[in-house]
Design a protein around this motif. Structure first.
Motif, mmCIF file in Angstrom:
data_model
loop_
_atom_site.group_PDB
_atom_site.id
_atom_site.type_symbol
_atom_site.label_atom_id
_atom_site.label_comp_id
_atom_site.label_asym_id
_atom_site.label_seq_id
_atom_site.Cartn_x
_atom_site.Cartn_y
_atom_site.Cartn_z
ATOM 1 N N THR A 1 38.982 50.820 54.141
ATOM 2 C CA THR A 1 37.539 50.585 53.997
ATOM 3 C C THR A 1 37.143 50.487 52.534
ATOM 4 N N ALA A 2 37.706 51.390 51.715
ATOM 5 C CA ALA A 2 37.400 51.349 50.279
ATOM 6 C C ALA A 2 37.891 50.040 49.662
ATOM 7 N N ALA A 3 39.111 49.609 50.042
ATOM 8 C CA ALA A 3 39.650 48.357 49.511
ATOM 9 C C ALA A 3 38.783 47.176 49.922
ATOM 10 N N ALA A 4 38.316 47.190 51.179
ATOM 11 C CA ALA A 4 37.456 46.094 51.645
ATOM 12 C C ALA A 4 36.141 46.067 50.885
ATOM 13 N N MET A 5 35.600 47.250 50.573
ATOM 14 C CA MET A 5 34.349 47.305 49.807
ATOM 15 C C MET A 5 34.554 46.775 48.395
ATOM 16 N N GLN B 1 33.946 39.728 45.207
ATOM 17 C CA GLN B 1 33.556 38.391 45.655
ATOM 18 C C GLN B 1 32.082 38.144 45.375
ATOM 19 N N GLU B 2 31.253 39.163 45.610
ATOM 20 C CA GLU B 2 29.824 39.000 45.344
ATOM 21 C C GLU B 2 29.561 38.836 43.849
ATOM 22 N N TRP B 3 30.301 39.587 43.022
ATOM 23 C CA TRP B 3 30.119 39.463 41.567
ATOM 24 C C TRP B 3 30.494 38.060 41.102
ATOM 25 N N ARG B 4 31.604 37.518 41.623
ATOM 26 C CA ARG B 4 32.031 36.167 41.251
ATOM 27 C C ARG B 4 31.006 35.135 41.703
ATOM 28 N N ARG B 5 30.462 35.310 42.915
ATOM 29 C CA ARG B 5 29.478 34.349 43.405
ATOM 30 C C ARG B 5 28.249 34.338 42.516
#
Length: 228
Positions: free
Chosen positions: A208-212, A218-222
């Motif tokens: 779960t931590a890795a997925a977060m 991904q959100e930062w890159r977007r």
């Protein structure tokens, strides 16, 4: 993480329980608790303790459904009256369907004083899984000593019963051993899978931590591309 840590605590508790019960199995029997000690009995402290007691088996029995290494059948629960008048139910052992009738078991129980050795077990109230005891219909799924005593009109009754050991009955006149019921079939085994459960919860927490972290990157890159 909290669930994994809880399983670790449960693992330590289970290991302590296993060690305690293993110690009971190798210790000499102690006197079965009398009425003055009934209120202080605790499962985590007293269950499976080797005990000995003496009294007279009454001419009553209740058959409780059982599954053992000998197959399906019944535990033979017989009340024993001690010298002080109190009642302790004795699980005298297992009988199959063919020997549920006392007249087909061969030798009858001793009529006089008898000494019993076995394992102390606390009462099992209510019944079995999805099945309630039905005393009036002769259907018993758990060894509920209070209900059995009430059904037979016996008091006072100990809040425990004794699983008779394989060589745990001796009459004052040393009767010959009997075949039915078959005592000594109690299975003392505790499932110990807490470590695997703990590792599973910790692995899920790590995933779960890795997925977060992955989602945050991904959100930062977007957002970074959108700013350009």
């Amino acid at each position: 993480m909290a669930l994994g840590t809880w399983q670790v605590h449960r693992m330590h508790w289970k290991h302590a329980l296993i060690a305690r019960v293993d110690g009971f199995q190798h210790a000499p029997p102690t006197p079965a608790p009398g009425a003055d000690a009934w209120s202080g009995l605790r499962g985590e402290l007293d269950e499976y303790r080797r005990v000995a007691l003496q009294g007279v088996l009454l001419n009553h029995e209740i058959l409780v459904q059982a599954n053992t290494r000998l197959g399906a059948g019944f535990w033979v629960m017989t009340p024993l009256r001690r010298d002080d008048g109190s009642i302790v139910f004795i699980n005298r052992g297992f009988v199959d369907a063919e020997h549920r009738d006392p007249g087909r078991r061969g030798e009858t129980p001793p009529a006089g004083p008898i000494r019993i050795e076995g394992l102390l077990r606390l009462s099992q109230p209510g019944g079995g899984f999805l099945r309630s005891n039905a005393p009036a219909e002769g259907r018993w799924y758990s060894r509920d000593v209070a209900a059995m005593a009430q059904f037979l009109g016996l008091q006072p009754v100990a809040p425990y019963f004794v699983d008779q050991s394989a060589n745990g009955a001796a009459g004052i006149h040393a009767p010959a051993p009997r075949r039915w019921p078959v005592p000594g079939l109690t299975v003392v085994h505790f499932r110990d899978a807490h470590l695997s459960y703990a590792l599973t919860w910790y692995a899920l927490a790590a995933m779960t931590a890795a997925a977060m972290v992955y989602g945050a990157r991904q959100e930062w890159r977007r957002r970074a591309k959108g700013a350009i």
